[in-house]
Write a protein that holds these residues in place. Structure first.
Motif, PDB file in Angstrom:
ATOM      1  N   GLY A 166       0.814  -1.214   0.000  1.00  0.00           N
ATOM      2  CA  GLY A 166       0.000   0.000   0.000  1.00  0.00           C
ATOM      3  C   GLY A 166       0.844   1.260   0.000  1.00  0.00           C
ATOM      4  O   GLY A 166       2.054   1.238  -0.270  1.00  0.00           O
ATOM      5  N   ASN A 167       0.205   2.382   0.346  1.00  0.00           N
ATOM      6  CA  ASN A 167       0.888   3.679   0.293  1.00  0.00           C
ATOM      7  C   ASN A 167       2.060   3.764   1.259  1.00  0.00           C
ATOM      8  O   ASN A 167       3.059   4.435   0.973  1.00  0.00           O
ATOM      9  CB  ASN A 167      -0.109   4.801   0.581  1.00  0.00           C
ATOM     10  CG  ASN A 167      -1.115   4.979  -0.539  1.00  0.00           C
ATOM     11  OD1 ASN A 167      -0.813   4.689  -1.699  1.00  0.00           O
ATOM     12  ND2 ASN A 167      -2.314   5.440  -0.216  1.00  0.00           N
ATOM     13  N   ALA A 168       1.933   3.086   2.410  1.00  0.00           N
ATOM     14  CA  ALA A 168       3.030   3.131   3.380  1.00  0.00           C
ATOM     15  C   ALA A 168       4.304   2.539   2.789  1.00  0.00           C
ATOM     16  O   ALA A 168       5.411   3.047   3.014  1.00  0.00           O
ATOM     17  CB  ALA A 168       2.631   2.375   4.644  1.00  0.00           C
ATOM     18  N   THR A 169       4.159   1.455   2.008  1.00  0.00           N
ATOM     19  CA  THR A 169       5.319   0.850   1.350  1.00  0.00           C
ATOM     20  C   THR A 169       5.780   1.683   0.161  1.00  0.00           C
ATOM     21  O   THR A 169       6.975   1.951  -0.007  1.00  0.00           O
ATOM     22  CB  THR A 169       4.963  -0.575   0.872  1.00  0.00           C
ATOM     23  OG1 THR A 169       4.657  -1.388   2.001  1.00  0.00           O
ATOM     24  CG2 THR A 169       6.123  -1.198   0.103  1.00  0.00           C
ATOM     25  N   LEU A 170       4.831   2.105  -0.654  1.00  0.00           N
ATOM     26  CA  LEU A 170       5.182   2.851  -1.864  1.00  0.00           C
ATOM     27  C   LEU A 170       5.883   4.167  -1.551  1.00  0.00           C
ATOM     28  O   LEU A 170       6.716   4.637  -2.332  1.00  0.00           O
ATOM     29  CB  LEU A 170       3.923   3.110  -2.702  1.00  0.00           C
ATOM     30  CG  LEU A 170       3.293   1.860  -3.339  1.00  0.00           C
ATOM     31  CD1 LEU A 170       1.979   2.209  -4.020  1.00  0.00           C
ATOM     32  CD2 LEU A 170       4.252   1.233  -4.342  1.00  0.00           C
ATOM     33  N   SER A 171       5.539   4.773  -0.423  1.00  0.00           N
ATOM     34  CA  SER A 171       6.173   6.046  -0.064  1.00  0.00           C
ATOM     35  C   SER A 171       7.637   5.866   0.324  1.00  0.00           C
ATOM     36  O   SER A 171       8.387   6.841   0.377  1.00  0.00           O
ATOM     37  CB  SER A 171       5.414   6.707   1.090  1.00  0.00           C
ATOM     38  OG  SER A 171       5.534   5.931   2.277  1.00  0.00           O
ATOM     39  N   LYS A 172       8.039   4.619   0.588  1.00  0.00           N
ATOM     40  CA  LYS A 172       9.403   4.364   1.046  1.00  0.00           C
ATOM     41  C   LYS A 172      10.311   3.800  -0.047  1.00  0.00           C
ATOM     42  O   LYS A 172      11.481   3.533   0.205  1.00  0.00           O
ATOM     43  CB  LYS A 172       9.381   3.387   2.232  1.00  0.00           C
ATOM     44  CG  LYS A 172       8.757   3.953   3.501  1.00  0.00           C
ATOM     45  CD  LYS A 172       8.794   2.927   4.629  1.00  0.00           C
ATOM     46  CE  LYS A 172       8.325   3.520   5.953  1.00  0.00           C
ATOM     47  NZ  LYS A 172       6.909   3.894   5.933  1.00  0.00           N
ATOM     48  N   ILE A 173       9.766   3.582  -1.245  1.00  0.00           N
ATOM     49  CA  ILE A 173      10.597   3.010  -2.300  1.00  0.00           C
ATOM     50  C   ILE A 173      10.674   3.966  -3.496  1.00  0.00           C
ATOM     51  O   ILE A 173       9.719   4.648  -3.836  1.00  0.00           O
ATOM     52  CB  ILE A 173      10.083   1.630  -2.765  1.00  0.00           C
ATOM     53  CG1 ILE A 173       8.626   1.706  -3.237  1.00  0.00           C
ATOM     54  CG2 ILE A 173      10.247   0.611  -1.657  1.00  0.00           C
ATOM     55  CD1 ILE A 173       8.106   0.401  -3.811  1.00  0.00           C
ATOM     56  N   MET A 174      11.860   4.007  -4.079  1.00  0.00           N
ATOM     57  CA  MET A 174      12.120   4.862  -5.236  1.00  0.00           C
ATOM     58  C   MET A 174      12.926   4.077  -6.256  1.00  0.00           C
ATOM     59  O   MET A 174      13.648   3.146  -5.911  1.00  0.00           O
ATOM     60  CB  MET A 174      12.923   6.094  -4.819  1.00  0.00           C
ATOM     61  CG  MET A 174      12.174   7.084  -3.963  1.00  0.00           C
ATOM     62  SD  MET A 174      11.142   8.152  -4.955  1.00  0.00           S
ATOM     63  CE  MET A 174      12.385   9.104  -5.839  1.00  0.00           C
ATOM     64  N   LEU A 175      12.786   4.467  -7.501  1.00  0.00           N
ATOM     65  CA  LEU A 175      13.641   3.929  -8.539  1.00  0.00           C
ATOM     66  C   LEU A 175      14.922   4.750  -8.631  1.00  0.00           C
ATOM     67  O   LEU A 175      14.917   5.958  -8.406  1.00  0.00           O
ATOM     68  CB  LEU A 175      12.937   3.965  -9.890  1.00  0.00           C
ATOM     69  CG  LEU A 175      11.938   2.841 -10.193  1.00  0.00           C
ATOM     70  CD1 LEU A 175      11.238   3.112 -11.514  1.00  0.00           C
ATOM     71  CD2 LEU A 175      12.619   1.482 -10.222  1.00  0.00           C
TER      72      LEU A 175
END
Length: 627
Positions: free
Chosen positions: A159-168
């Motif tokens: 969810g958003n909690a995970t997506l906010s912590k990962i970047m390309l």
């Protein structure tokens, strides 16, 4: 370039009217010509000061260096529109090449990200998805194609909690790497990377992905970009600099740092930075309070509100001054029990009415009475009918049906104009387009379209003529700003007849009424608007009540407001202010307390506060109201 008092006077009346003038602090900022940060308190007239500097500088540059321009970066389309409209008052009808004005996302996309994506993914265009739609598409792709064997199909997708912590991260050899969640298992991270890469390659990007693209492109072409940038732009002005992310600021710094040909000036209020509330990355803009010129006199509120803000802040703000011409009321603390929680808003309204009877300083019918909180769910505890978004009643349904017909028309134009060489990926589905249009962060850029629709519905009901010329211009500008595509009046008008038929079909003309019921609590003649603190950032209210929240506290006792009662009482603690929960609460309270002109209040559950704490508030000037 030295700016004179005469030049300031020449734009002063155009921007402020004949009754007001720039104060000394504002004049100093307008005249300042070197690289620097400028700290401006809430209601200081910062943007007007920046516009005055822009108007004077643009007029001078047109004569003295017509081949160079100013790069003006802000963070919202509303901010862009405000600058453009105010510049027109000074005689600058258009901001044209070599100048640039746009949001920070538009800046990155226009100069770097689109070019980078074209180099990495041949003959493709990307589409920026808002948070919820990206989460939905990412989750579906992760579960269907890349879910690791240890990740149960019964689990929820990331969810958003995970997506906010990962970047390309894009390497020099054009490969994609994952940044973030280094403490997680390798298989899980690999699945996240493969999903991110899929989303990237088919053109489903987040705003932060476009910054990654810009960063890669700048790194690959740094010397050429620095040279070209300084040839085109003499100045870079960043408004609302506190809203710039760390990754955005780093890219801009690579282009401008140690570049003697460019003057960079950042304008904002570091205490209103809500970008990094959870501390996942450092605040990007950290102006030096000792050396940065400041505008510390607020035109918005009086000294009673300023007194609260001087210590309800992430750092002491002793130089903040209220407007002596504005009579702000004593701050009020509404102390309630769990049984009387549902009476807080009515007590707030009654208090405002009582104050208004004694003196009519607070305009109760202005539509600017607010109650705010850090979370939607917290507001719901005080008003159970509150919903995140518009009410789902029959009147709203009627307006939303008409909006849906308009959205279908806009999507049809977009679908025709914006094509992509892939049968698998389409830049927008109708559902995705509507989700993006309805997203709260997009409301400001769509407000004129919505306003037109309501006016048009009324004109249809009343059988009145309505001129579409301004609407045509608005849509042409909207498509250009949002999607970088050019449309014509013919594209719009060829579809308007069908849209009118559909709208008339939706409207039962014999029985329909037009109304949009938002989240509003009504008590007598007073309407209290309900929203989150994030939702009212940048606004000016007549009165604002902060509703405390005990949500998302990771087991901490009390509420976000009880965390900072000492600060609200005038006592600043240099040690505890660094704690994540207190730092976050101070930032949110500062934004909330700096919205109103006349009245600020807070709701406190008596179960969470001691008599000593209530006594401190009262001794420091707070009025205590039992609910």
């Amino acid at each position: 370039m030295k700016i004179s008092d005469e030049e300031i006077f020449s734009v002063q009346e155009q921007l402020l009217g004949s009754k007001f003038e720039f104060n000394d602090q504002q004049k100093n900022v307008i005249k300042f010509q070197d690289n620097n940060d400028f700290i401006a308190c809430p209601g200081s007239g910062k943007t007007t000061v920046l516009i005055a500097k822009l108007a004077i500088t643009m007029k001078r540059m047109k004569k003295e260096s017509p081949h160079q321009g100013i790069c003006i970066i802000t963070h919202t389309n509303v901010g862009v529109d405000e600058i453009r409209l105010s510049l027109k008052k000074t005689g600058i009808s258009e901001v044209e090449y070599p100048h640039f004005i746009g949001t920070i996302h538009e800046f990155f996309n226009r100069f770097f990200s689109i070019k980078a994506y074209g180099l990495l993914i041949k003959n493709r265009k990307f589409n920026i998805l808002e948070e919820e739609e990206y989460k939905e598409r990412f989750g579906r792709r992760f579960m269907e194609a890349h879910r690791p064997s240890s990740y149960s199909i019964d689990y929820s997708p990331p969810g958003n909690a995970t997506l906010s912590k990962i970047m390309l991260e894009i390497t020099t050899d054009k490969k994609l790497k994952l940044k973030g969640l280094e403490d997680k298992g390798g298989k899980y991270r690999h699945s996240l990377l493969r999903t991110l890469a899929d989303m990237f390659k088919i053109g489903n990007l987040r705003h932060e992905d476009t910054v990654t693209l810009a960063d890669w492109y700048v790194n690959e072409n740094l010397n050429k970009i620095r040279s070209a940038f300084s040839k085109r732009f003499k100045y870079v002005f960043i408004d609302e600099a506190q809203d710039t992310s760390d990754s955005q600021m780093k890219v801009i710094s690579k282009i401008t740092d140690n570049n003697s040909e460019i003057i960079v000036q950042n304008y904002g209020d570091p205490y209103q930075s809500l970008y990094n509330l959870d501390g996942d990355s450092p605040d990007a803009w950290k102006p030096d309070e000792e050396t940065s010129p400041q505008i510390s006199l607020s035109n918005r509120f009086g000294d009673r509100i300023a007194a609260v803000l001087r210590t309800t802040c992430v750092a002491p703000y002793p130089i903040l001054k209220g407007n002596p011409s504005v009579y702000s009321q004593k701050p009020h603390a509404f102390v309630y029990s769990e049984e009387s929680r549902n009476q807080v808003l009515s007590k707030y309204a009654e208090t405002l009415m009582l104050i208004s009877k004694k003196n009519s300083v607070i305009p109760l019918n202005s539509g600017k009475i607010f109650a705010v909180s850090s979370h939607h769910v917290a507001i719901n505890q005080f008003y159970e009918k509150y919903e995140k978004g518009l009410k789902k009643n029959s009147k709203v349904s009627l307006q939303k049906q008409c909006l849906y017909e308009l959205q279908k028309m806009l999507y049809a134009i977009l679908d025709e104009k914006l094509t992509i060489n892939s049968s698998f990926f389409k830049p927008h589905s109708l559902v995705g387009f509507i989700k993006e249009f309805e997203d709260k962060s997009m409301l400001s850029s769509n407000i004129k379209i919505r306003t037109f629709l309501v006016g048009w519905m009324k004109s249809i009901i009343n059988s009145q003529y309505m001129d579409f010329k301004e609407f045509e211009k608005e849509l042409i500008n909207w498509f250009k700003a949002r999607y970088s595509i050019d449309i014509t009046s013919e594209d719009i008008m060829s579809r308007m007849n069908n849209l009118e038929k559909q709208v008339k079909k939706v409207l039962n003309l014999e029985t329909s009424t037009i109304a949009i019921q938002e989240n509003v609590y009504v008590h007598g003649d007073i309407q209290i608007n309900l929203n989150t603190i994030h939702g009212v950032k940048g606004e000016t209210h007549s009165a604002t009540l902060l509703l405390e929240s005990n949500f998302y506290r990771d087991g901490l006792l009390g509420t976000d407001v009880t965390d900072i009662l000492d600060y609200m009482s005038g006592e600043f603690d240099h040690v505890s202010c660094t704690k994540p929960n207190i730092n976050k609460s101070l930032k949110l309270a500062y934004v909330a307390f700096s919205r109103p002109r006349y009245f600020v209040g807070v709701a406190l559950n008596k179960a969470n506060v001691s008599e000593e704490q209530i006594g401190k508030l009262e001794s420091s000037g707070w009025e205590i109201v039992e609910v």
